[in-house]
Design a protein around this motif. Structure first.
Motif, PDB file in Angstrom:
ATOM      1  N   ALA A  61      36.945  49.007  35.358  1.00 30.87           N
ATOM      2  CA  ALA A  61      38.130  48.667  36.145  1.00 30.87           C
ATOM      3  C   ALA A  61      38.950  47.533  35.532  1.00 30.87           C
ATOM      4  O   ALA A  61      40.129  47.394  35.863  1.00 30.87           O
ATOM      5  N   PRO A 114      40.376  46.886  32.461  1.00 35.46           N
ATOM      6  CA  PRO A 114      41.649  47.218  31.810  1.00 35.46           C
ATOM      7  C   PRO A 114      42.697  47.754  32.795  1.00 35.46           C
ATOM      8  O   PRO A 114      43.889  47.486  32.642  1.00 35.46           O
ATOM      9  N   SER A 115      42.256  48.497  33.801  1.00 35.54           N
ATOM     10  CA  SER A 115      43.202  49.017  34.797  1.00 35.54           C
ATOM     11  C   SER A 115      43.818  47.888  35.607  1.00 35.54           C
ATOM     12  O   SER A 115      45.024  47.892  35.882  1.00 35.54           O
ATOM     13  N   VAL A 116      43.007  46.920  35.983  1.00 36.02           N
ATOM     14  CA  VAL A 116      43.510  45.774  36.746  1.00 36.02           C
ATOM     15  C   VAL A 116      44.403  44.917  35.855  1.00 36.02           C
ATOM     16  O   VAL A 116      45.456  44.437  36.294  1.00 36.02           O
ATOM     17  N   ARG A 154      46.353  45.719  33.583  1.00 35.55           N
ATOM     18  CA  ARG A 154      47.676  46.327  33.393  1.00 35.55           C
ATOM     19  C   ARG A 154      48.685  45.805  34.416  1.00 35.55           C
ATOM     20  O   ARG A 154      49.874  45.712  34.131  1.00 35.55           O
ATOM     21  N   TRP A 155      48.220  45.444  35.605  1.00 30.67           N
ATOM     22  CA  TRP A 155      49.115  45.033  36.688  1.00 30.67           C
ATOM     23  C   TRP A 155      49.304  43.517  36.766  1.00 30.67           C
ATOM     24  O   TRP A 155      50.175  43.046  37.499  1.00 30.67           O
ATOM     25  N   THR A 213      55.198  49.303  36.704  1.00 33.35           N
ATOM     26  CA  THR A 213      54.948  47.874  36.552  1.00 33.35           C
ATOM     27  C   THR A 213      56.174  47.069  36.979  1.00 33.35           C
ATOM     28  O   THR A 213      56.050  46.066  37.692  1.00 33.35           O
TER      29      THR A 213
END
Length: 184
Positions: free
Chosen positions: A66, A68-70, A72-73, A151
């Motif tokens: 999780a 890298p996914s987090v 990103r934001w 984003t």
């Protein structure tokens, strides 16, 4: 080729130093608009640094899926908070909003393009092909399928929500203060 590679690395270091100096001066400035602009300038690199810290802490193989996914934001949240803090008054701060949202759209695309081209060893000898690939990756990253639009929307939503919270808090303060005075 070694001289060209060295010149490219040197140009990258000089550009990074110049950008970091501009960011430092903006973050240290007194006007909110300029400080918020500095926050927008460092939002994307900050997320990259955070990922490097996590990888350095837990190692490449132990990074939770999780993360890298987090990550990103994170730039969108930072930019949104900076814009909410900056506000929209006076009206010239709207330009700060536009520039920060544009930076949130363009800077990741630049990072992706440069990373992809410099990481491709196959084309290391063909400069024309490397430049063409760089333009293609940049265009794809900036396009509607590049992934920047959600984003930018998140940053805008966070900024608007923050402005709403500031507005409600500002309206409540005088009311609470007058209630406190009248109850005495």
């Amino acid at each position: 080729m070694a001289g060209l590679y060295f010149a490219g690395l040197l140009a990258g270091v000089i550009a990074s130093l110049a950008a970091s100096l501009v960011a430092l001066l903006l973050l240290a400035s007194k006007p909110r608009g300029l400080t918020a602009l500095g926050g927008g300038l460092v939002a994307v690199p900050f997320a990259s640094w955070e990922m490097e810290w996590v990888v350095g802490l837990v190692g490449h193989t132990n990074v939770p899926v999780a993360v890298p996914s987090v990550a990103r934001w994170i730039p969108a949240i930072l930019v949104g908070c900076a814009l909410a803090w900056c506000g929209l008054r006076p009206a010239r701060r709207a330009a700060v909003w536009l520039v920060n949202l544009a930076l949130l759209w363009v800077v990741p695309a630049l990072f992706i393009s440069v990373n992809y081209v410099l990481g491709t060893r196959v084309l290391a000898g063909d400069l024309q092909e490397m430049l063409l690939m760089s333009r293609q990756i940049l265009a794809a990253s900036l396009g509607p399928d590049g992934g920047a639009l959600p984003t930018v929307f998140l940053a805008f939503a966070v900024a608007l929500a923050g402005l709403g919270i500031r507005y409600v808090a500002a309206r409540r303060r005088p009311g609470q203060h007058s209630l406190t005075l009248s109850s005495r």
